[in-house]
Scaffold this active site. Sequence first.
Site, short mmCIF file in Angstrom:
data_model
loop_
_atom_site.label_atom_id
_atom_site.label_comp_id
_atom_site.label_asym_id
_atom_site.label_seq_id
_atom_site.Cartn_x
_atom_site.Cartn_y
_atom_site.Cartn_z
N SER A 365 1.02 -2.92 2.99
CA SER A 365 2.43 -2.57 3.11
C SER A 365 2.48 -1.07 3.30
O SER A 365 2.10 -0.33 2.40
CB SER A 365 3.18 -2.98 1.86
OG SER A 365 4.45 -2.36 1.86
N ARG A 366 2.94 -0.63 4.47
CA ARG A 366 2.89 0.81 4.75
C ARG A 366 3.94 1.57 3.97
O ARG A 366 3.92 2.79 3.95
CB ARG A 366 3.01 1.06 6.25
CG ARG A 366 1.75 0.64 6.95
CD ARG A 366 1.78 0.75 8.45
NE ARG A 366 0.69 -0.07 8.96
CZ ARG A 366 0.85 -1.15 9.72
NH1 ARG A 366 2.03 -1.50 10.10
NH2 ARG A 366 -0.19 -1.85 10.08
N VAL A 367 4.85 0.88 3.32
CA VAL A 367 5.81 1.59 2.49
C VAL A 367 5.23 1.78 1.09
O VAL A 367 5.38 2.82 0.47
CB VAL A 367 7.14 0.81 2.42
CG1 VAL A 367 8.07 1.41 1.40
CG2 VAL A 367 7.79 0.80 3.78
#
Length: 504
Positions: A365-367
Amino acid sequence: MGMDASTRNIGAHLRQRLESYAGKPIVYEYGRVVSTGDGIVRIDGLSHSRNGELIAFDGGLYGMAMDLELGKVGAVLLNGINEMRVDSRARSTGRVVEVPVGEALLGRVIDPLGIPLDGLPLHVETYRAIEQPAPTILDRQNVNEPLQTGLLAIDSMIPIGKGQRELIIGDRQTGKTTVAMDCILNQRGKEVLCVYVAIGQKISTVSKLYEQLRAASAMDYTVLVVATASDCAAMQYIAPYAGCAIAEAFMHQGRDVLIVYDDLSKHAVAYRAMSLLLKRSPGREAYPGDVFYLHSRLLERAAHLSDALGGGSMTALPIVETMAGDISAYIPTNVISITDGQIYLETELFHAGVRPAVNVGLSVSRVGGAAQRQAMRKVAGSLRLTLAQYRELQIFAQFGSDIDPATKKLLDYGDRLTETLKQHQHSPLSLSEQVGLLLAVTGGALGEIPIKSVRAFNAELLKHLNGVCRIPLGEIERTGLLSDGGRAAIEKAIADCVRRFKAV
Ligand code: ATP
Ligand code: MG
């Protein structure tokens, strides 16, 4: 010529929509159908049509302009595929395809034009064009609020933020739909509205899903947009945009919305069929050249709006099906590159009983931590790394006979962690419950529990914590923080529970 019910329904609905624009002077342009087949018509004489414009034909049939040439239009039919005849008269309407939006849709099942499929009347005033530009950079703000999925493996290691686009990807029958469903179920009482778009699935699958949502009282805050495998390609093509427009309208009211597209592989296939019939040149895997744009313009509409625009959000969970785990095929790579991360589900894990079958190594999850509560960050910090090391050691341990104590310890820990991350479908965990379970496993309390009893113990522990730790758990839910006092209280309860569990 007998017309089937759905053809008539769609025709009546679109006629009514178009009549609602009465009062404005319109000059109609008429054309003539020169060829028809497989839901595609070619029309001569319409020179002012625009892309995506609704075209009305004689006999209550409607289509959507897809190909514009000089004086000629290629259109896909939205109804009456078998009733269209050459030489029919065609008229451009000056309108694009729209869906009803708003509160009245909650709890309802509709097709991509907004026609109810649940047999009840639908009263709405507001409509929205299904294609919309995505919010600009200035319209947005950072994704910083977590969207709790209720799945421990995801919330702890692949956290999703409100306004994020997270892909759920995996082979057939790996639990993709179930992950999305559980996420919808977990939004109960959380002020998050949900839209589930079913594309190209069997009617029976969708109605089972509807029943599950209803049984869990999740339809109260959910809209189902359905284009099944037996609907025409054009309907399957517009379904996700229609769902997106519905979600968008809620987002612009300042609300949080979760939208699931199940699935975009079938969506791409429907678009490919349409494109080939329109004689567009096929590219890789016979998809047309703009298949990337097909999904990018859809997923770009997910956003966390700025406070000036009300601060609403749309979180998108697109689903993509892979063949034999091949995530480097055309559609998977496209959608991976558009989204902010992916949850990769694996057949082998699924069959080994690790469900949800999340492959943590290939999921991201790039967040990330920005969308996690402090309490979760505190207890989940090193999970990913530990699990990765464990998986690696596991492979070596299969061959080696003498394992040193440190390795043995890590293997034992990994086994228990894996057991803890297993979760039954339709049984979402709250944030504080997740924190409790992770405190137990990371604190080593499970070391004395035999592996085959870990799940039973965890169930026992949840019951125990919900009884004796109501105050610290409530604090976590309210504030998102894990205080030292709260932590001590929970750890003590865990130790008590271990003692009791071993005694029986
Ligand atoms: P398809 O490719 O057919 O769309 P899918 O990947 O969406 O399949 P699901 O339909 O979600 O997979 O799940 C497949 C089966 O596995 C279902 O019968 C479901 O009940 C079961 N299943 C999924 N997740 C779990 C779980 N966590 N625990 C137990 N059973 C599960
Ligand atoms: Mg599915």
